[in-house]
Motif scaffolding. Structure first.
Motif, short mmCIF file in Angstrom:
data_model
loop_
_atom_site.label_atom_id
_atom_site.label_comp_id
_atom_site.label_asym_id
_atom_site.label_seq_id
_atom_site.Cartn_x
_atom_site.Cartn_y
_atom_site.Cartn_z
N LEU A 196 0.81 -1.22 0.12
CA LEU A 196 -0.09 -0.06 0.12
C LEU A 196 0.81 1.27 0.01
CD1 LEU A 196 -2.67 -0.75 2.63
CD2 LEU A 196 -2.79 -0.97 -0.03
N LEU A 197 0.30 2.32 -0.83
CA LEU A 197 1.13 3.49 -0.78
C LEU A 197 1.30 4.03 0.61
CD1 LEU A 197 2.38 5.50 -2.55
CD2 LEU A 197 0.04 6.82 -2.43
N ASP A 198 2.63 4.35 0.93
CA ASP A 198 3.01 5.06 2.31
C ASP A 198 2.50 4.02 3.36
OD1 ASP A 198 4.12 6.98 1.02
OD2 ASP A 198 2.24 8.32 1.13
N ALA A 199 2.26 2.91 3.22
CA ALA A 199 1.87 2.13 4.57
C ALA A 199 2.96 1.74 5.37
CB ALA A 199 1.11 0.66 4.01
N GLY A 200 4.23 1.58 4.76
CA GLY A 200 5.17 1.27 5.68
C GLY A 200 5.65 2.62 6.43
N LEU A 201 5.57 3.65 5.79
CA LEU A 201 5.80 4.92 6.38
C LEU A 201 5.04 5.23 7.83
CD1 LEU A 201 7.14 7.91 6.94
CD2 LEU A 201 5.39 8.64 5.38
N VAL A 202 3.43 5.01 7.56
CA VAL A 202 2.56 5.08 8.72
C VAL A 202 2.93 3.97 9.73
CG1 VAL A 202 0.01 4.88 9.14
CG2 VAL A 202 0.86 6.03 7.01
N ILE A 203 3.06 2.85 9.35
CA ILE A 203 3.43 1.95 10.46
C ILE A 203 4.65 2.09 11.26
CG2 ILE A 203 3.88 -0.53 10.63
CD1 ILE A 203 2.63 -1.33 8.23
N GLY A 204 5.54 2.63 10.47
CA GLY A 204 6.98 3.12 11.29
C GLY A 204 6.77 4.01 12.15
#
Length: 251
Positions: A170-178
């Motif tokens: 998902l777009l920017d999912a990793g950023l949000v999770i981090g």
């Protein structure tokens, strides 16, 4: 304007928030949200419902708080009109419109409270060491750390072992999770709930287990592990530094 009274101010704030929750969520079904994008009468109906909720909640003190009711009613109409315009112009960004909408509504509530109780806010030290430490930590967590991690991983941008994997997420999912996981680690440290960090690592490991077993690729596995440990290391350092600062420097 009124004489400063913390308990009274808190009651008024909670009443305004209660009216907001009722008007914007409980008493606004999805059908009304969609219809108000099409015809203004549904927007006016929503504002009327919100105003009635305010009047009922402040019924016993309406003569003292009618200014706030009128202000909230007028600004609510303006903010929701702006949100509808935004949704028509950028229909693919509903979450951003929702966040901006709610921030503006809460800001209007804050303005009402400041209007009624200006003396209380004059006594507040907005730029106190405690507030500055919290604000600085939050900014580092949300903005600085992702940049640090992006720069750190740039050395492997050309690795084909996992560059293709990025397009499957998902777009920017990793950023949000981090950001969320680091924020939780810092909070757990501040409230002395260290087992929560262990639960968080365990939960992330369970979800990542599928990626690691299906990848069958040593480089991709190492990439995930390095990212996870780097994220938690930064969060732990920030949490410990904040805790140290709050217990020694501030006090």
């Amino acid at each position: 304007m009124y004489t400063i009274n913390y308990e009274t101010m808190l009651i008024v704030l909670l009443q305004l928030l209660l009216a907001h929750v009722l008007g914007d969520f409980v008493l606004q079904p999805k059908s009304l949200v969609e219809k108000r994008k099409i015809h203004i009468k549904y927007l006016l109906l929503h504002v009327a419902i919100h105003t009635i909720a305010l009047i009922i909640i402040f019924s016993q003190t309406l003569k003292d708080h009618w200014h706030g009711v009128v202000f909230i009613m007028a600004t609510h109409l303006a903010i929701d009109s702006l949100k509808i315009w935004y949704e028509h112009k950028w229909p693919t960004k509903p979450f951003r419109a929702f966040v901006f909408d709610q921030i503006l509504h809460l800001l209007m509530i804050a303005i009402v409270i400041i209007f009624y109780y200006p003396d209380y806010f004059q006594q507040l030290q907005l730029w106190s060491p405690t507030n500055l430490l919290y604000l600085l930590t939050l900014l580092v967590l949300v903005f600085v750390t992702p940049i640090i991690m992006r720069v750190f991983f740039s050395r492997w941008d050309t690795e084909q072992a996992f560059t293709g994997k990025k397009t499957e997420t998902l777009l920017d999912a990793g950023l949000v999770i981090g950001v969320l996981e680091r924020l939780m680690v810092v909070i757990f440290i501040q409230i002395n709930f260290l087992p929560g960090i262990g639960f968080l690592i365990a939960a992330k490991s369970i979800f990542r287990f599928g990626d690691l077993t299906q990848a069958k690729n040593t480089k991709f596995t190492e990439y995930i592990l390095v990212g996870t440990f780097l994220s938690f290391t930064i969060a732990l350092l920030l949490g410990v530094l904040l805790k140290y600062a709050m217990t020694t420097i501030v006090t």
